[in-house]
Design a protein around this motif. Structure first.
Motif, PDB file in Angstrom:
ATOM      1  N   THR A  79      -8.838  -1.403  -0.344  1.00 22.66           N
ATOM      2  CA  THR A  79      -8.400  -0.014  -0.206  1.00 22.66           C
ATOM      3  C   THR A  79      -8.121   0.231   1.268  1.00 22.66           C
ATOM      4  O   THR A  79      -8.834  -0.270   2.138  1.00 22.66           O
ATOM      5  CB  THR A  79      -9.484   0.962  -0.703  1.00 22.66           C
ATOM      6  OG1 THR A  79      -9.722   0.723  -2.096  1.00 22.66           O
ATOM      7  CG2 THR A  79      -9.052   2.414  -0.518  1.00 22.66           C
TER       8      THR A  79
ATOM      9  N   LEU B 224     -16.536   3.988  -1.467  1.00 21.01           N
ATOM     10  CA  LEU B 224     -15.363   3.207  -1.851  1.00 21.01           C
ATOM     11  C   LEU B 224     -15.735   1.767  -2.192  1.00 21.01           C
ATOM     12  O   LEU B 224     -15.181   1.169  -3.123  1.00 21.01           O
ATOM     13  CB  LEU B 224     -14.328   3.235  -0.729  1.00 21.01           C
ATOM     14  CG  LEU B 224     -13.652   4.578  -0.469  1.00 21.01           C
ATOM     15  CD1 LEU B 224     -12.872   4.532   0.841  1.00 21.01           C
ATOM     16  CD2 LEU B 224     -12.741   4.955  -1.627  1.00 21.01           C
TER      17      LEU B 224
ATOM     18  N   THR C 197     -14.300  -1.371  -4.719  1.00 23.69           N
ATOM     19  CA  THR C 197     -13.261  -2.172  -4.076  1.00 23.69           C
ATOM     20  C   THR C 197     -13.945  -3.165  -3.140  1.00 23.69           C
ATOM     21  O   THR C 197     -15.012  -2.880  -2.590  1.00 23.69           O
ATOM     22  CB  THR C 197     -12.268  -1.275  -3.302  1.00 23.69           C
ATOM     23  OG1 THR C 197     -11.112  -2.006  -2.957  1.00 23.69           O
ATOM     24  CG2 THR C 197     -12.880  -0.702  -2.046  1.00 23.69           C
TER      25      THR C 197
ATOM     26  N   ILE D 174      -1.879  -0.596  -3.581  1.00 21.37           N
ATOM     27  CA  ILE D 174      -3.127  -0.265  -2.920  1.00 21.37           C
ATOM     28  C   ILE D 174      -3.064   1.192  -2.472  1.00 21.37           C
ATOM     29  O   ILE D 174      -2.062   1.625  -1.898  1.00 21.37           O
ATOM     30  CB  ILE D 174      -3.360  -1.177  -1.700  1.00 21.37           C
ATOM     31  CG1 ILE D 174      -3.574  -2.629  -2.131  1.00 21.37           C
ATOM     32  CG2 ILE D 174      -4.547  -0.697  -0.866  1.00 21.37           C
ATOM     33  CD1 ILE D 174      -3.612  -3.603  -0.970  1.00 21.37           C
ATOM     34  N   HIS D 175      -4.110   1.938  -2.728  1.00 16.78           N
ATOM     35  CA  HIS D 175      -4.137   3.338  -2.304  1.00 16.78           C
ATOM     36  C   HIS D 175      -4.419   3.417  -0.812  1.00 16.78           C
ATOM     37  O   HIS D 175      -5.437   2.906  -0.336  1.00 16.78           O
ATOM     38  CB  HIS D 175      -5.222   4.086  -3.084  1.00 16.78           C
ATOM     39  CG  HIS D 175      -5.234   5.560  -2.836  1.00 16.78           C
ATOM     40  ND1 HIS D 175      -6.259   6.375  -3.246  1.00 16.78           N
ATOM     41  CD2 HIS D 175      -4.332   6.379  -2.235  1.00 16.78           C
ATOM     42  CE1 HIS D 175      -6.000   7.623  -2.905  1.00 16.78           C
ATOM     43  NE2 HIS D 175      -4.842   7.651  -2.285  1.00 16.78           N
ATOM     44  N   SER D 176      -3.528   4.047  -0.067  1.00 16.43           N
ATOM     45  CA  SER D 176      -3.762   4.358   1.335  1.00 16.43           C
ATOM     46  C   SER D 176      -4.262   5.797   1.402  1.00 16.43           C
ATOM     47  O   SER D 176      -3.483   6.750   1.274  1.00 16.43           O
ATOM     48  CB  SER D 176      -2.489   4.186   2.167  1.00 16.43           C
ATOM     49  OG  SER D 176      -2.708   4.556   3.504  1.00 16.43           O
TER      50      SER D 176
ATOM     51  N   PRO E  82     -10.139   4.163  -5.115  1.00 18.14           N
ATOM     52  CA  PRO E  82      -9.405   2.899  -5.005  1.00 18.14           C
ATOM     53  C   PRO E  82      -8.513   2.706  -6.233  1.00 18.14           C
ATOM     54  O   PRO E  82      -8.846   3.149  -7.336  1.00 18.14           O
ATOM     55  CB  PRO E  82     -10.519   1.846  -4.970  1.00 18.14           C
ATOM     56  CG  PRO E  82     -11.749   2.580  -4.553  1.00 18.14           C
ATOM     57  CD  PRO E  82     -11.596   3.950  -5.142  1.00 18.14           C
ATOM     58  N   THR E  83      -7.393   2.055  -6.019  1.00 17.23           N
ATOM     59  CA  THR E  83      -6.511   1.729  -7.143  1.00 17.23           C
ATOM     60  C   THR E  83      -6.376   0.226  -7.360  1.00 17.23           C
ATOM     61  O   THR E  83      -5.796  -0.196  -8.353  1.00 17.23           O
ATOM     62  CB  THR E  83      -5.113   2.338  -6.936  1.00 17.23           C
ATOM     63  OG1 THR E  83      -4.588   1.899  -5.673  1.00 17.23           O
ATOM     64  CG2 THR E  83      -5.179   3.860  -6.966  1.00 17.23           C
TER      65      THR E  83
ATOM     66  N   ALA F 122       0.847  -1.188   0.000  1.00 15.57           N
ATOM     67  CA  ALA F 122       0.000   0.000   0.000  1.00 15.57           C
ATOM     68  C   ALA F 122       0.883   1.238   0.000  1.00 15.57           C
ATOM     69  O   ALA F 122       1.998   1.216   0.539  1.00 15.57           O
ATOM     70  CB  ALA F 122      -0.928   0.007   1.223  1.00 15.57           C
TER      71      ALA F 122
ATOM     72  N   CYS G 133     -12.424  -2.574   2.670  1.00 16.31           N
ATOM     73  CA  CYS G 133     -11.807  -1.345   3.163  1.00 16.31           C
ATOM     74  C   CYS G 133     -11.161  -1.632   4.509  1.00 16.31           C
ATOM     75  O   CYS G 133     -11.807  -2.202   5.400  1.00 16.31           O
ATOM     76  CB  CYS G 133     -12.844  -0.238   3.313  1.00 16.31           C
ATOM     77  SG  CYS G 133     -13.390   0.495   1.750  1.00 16.31           S
TER      78      CYS G 133
END
Length: 290
Positions: free
Chosen positions: A201, A245, A249, A175-177, A195-196, A148, A252
């Motif tokens: 996420t 989100l 994704t 992973i997007h933080s 989200p990536t 992340a 979470c």
């Protein structure tokens, strides 16, 4: 109203570290027993001590067996791996440092308890080609591990770069933080609800203490920076953000990092209640209020 069960079960809420949350422990709880007690309250943890020193594999195993089979660890990357130590590392070279870290984290991976490894970069790590290359190299060296990425420099999300940054993270497997923190200039980032990776996420709530965010020159800067309690309206806002989100994704992972005033555990329990999750044992301080 509580959210639907299928959505509720996709949200994991926990804290950063397990030793400093006095509200969770009765007086006299031994340090070696605190992780076991923590796991009675939360199903996920951000391991922050790994930022200061890479844990020995046998110690990592001891921590693992203190938690249930379905417990998840987010392990924070060692400071030498993210540039916080400014090149000063107790290893022969960068590659051997990464290998030592992977040997440690692999203990949790083999136990199916490693959610991800969090790479949080310092405020001076701006959107520059040399830093993009560092991220590419880091991802290559961490091949096979979930990773992340969290920035502390808003140039990555400036107009003209925001979409490129997010696409880079998608392409490279980061992973997007997402960070919730004060709007405090270049050394802070906005909330970017994107989200990536489709499977997960990460969200980290640092508090919104604008006055204390740039206190790093003070002796007690850490206590000042993260001194903040989220109110009900702000937590309701994050309940809605989580629903947004989860449209793109599967899971979470939300970590409260507003630790310095003893607010993280109480805020985490409050948000769990708002989304309809079981909140487990009451924090000690809350029990004293009843």
């Amino acid at each position: 109203m509580p959210i639907e069960e299928v959505v509720r079960d996709s949200i994991y809420i926990g804290l950063s570290g397990w030793g400093d949350h006095d509200d969770l422990y009765v007086e006299g709880t031994k340090p070696g027993d605190k992780l076991k007690v923590y796991a009675q309250h939360f199903s996920i943890l951000e391991m922050d001590n790994s930022f200061y020193a890479i844990p020995a594999p046998d110690r990592m195993y001891k921590w693992s067996i203190q938690t249930p089979d379905d417990f998840g660890f987010i392990v924070k990357a060692y400071q030498g791996m993210t540039g916080h130590s400014r090149g000063k590392i107790p290893y022969p070279d960068m590659r051997s440092m990464f290998e030592a870290f992977k040997e440690s984290a692999d203990v949790l991976r083999k136990e199916n308890k490693l959610k991800t490894i969090l790479f949080q970069y310092p405020p001076w790590f701006d959107c520059d080609r040399k830093h993009v290359e560092i991220l590419k190299r880091t991802r290559e060296w961490m091949d096979g591990y979930s990773v992340a990425l969290e920035f502390r420099n808003r140039s990555w999300f400036a107009p003209g770069y925001r979409d490129k940054t997010l696409q880079f993270m998608r392409d490279e497997g980061w992973i997007h933080s997402i960070a919730d923190e004060p709007d405090a200039g270049i050394g802070s980032i906005p909330v970017v609800l994107e989200p990536t990776q489709s499977h997960a996420t990460m969200i980290r709530l640092h508090g919104r203490n604008t006055a204390g965010w740039h206190s790093s020159g003070e002796a007690n800067w850490r206590e000042v920076r993260y001194l903040y309690r989220y109110n009900t309206e702000e937590l309701q806002e994050w309940k809605q953000n989580l629903l947004t989100l989860l449209n793109s994704t599967q899971e979470c992972w939300l970590i409260f990092n507003n630790n310095s005033g003893g607010d993280a555990a109480a805020n985490a329990k409050q948000l769990m209640g708002l989304i309809g999750q079981e909140t487990g044992p009451d924090p000690i301080r809350q029990m004293e209020w009843l």
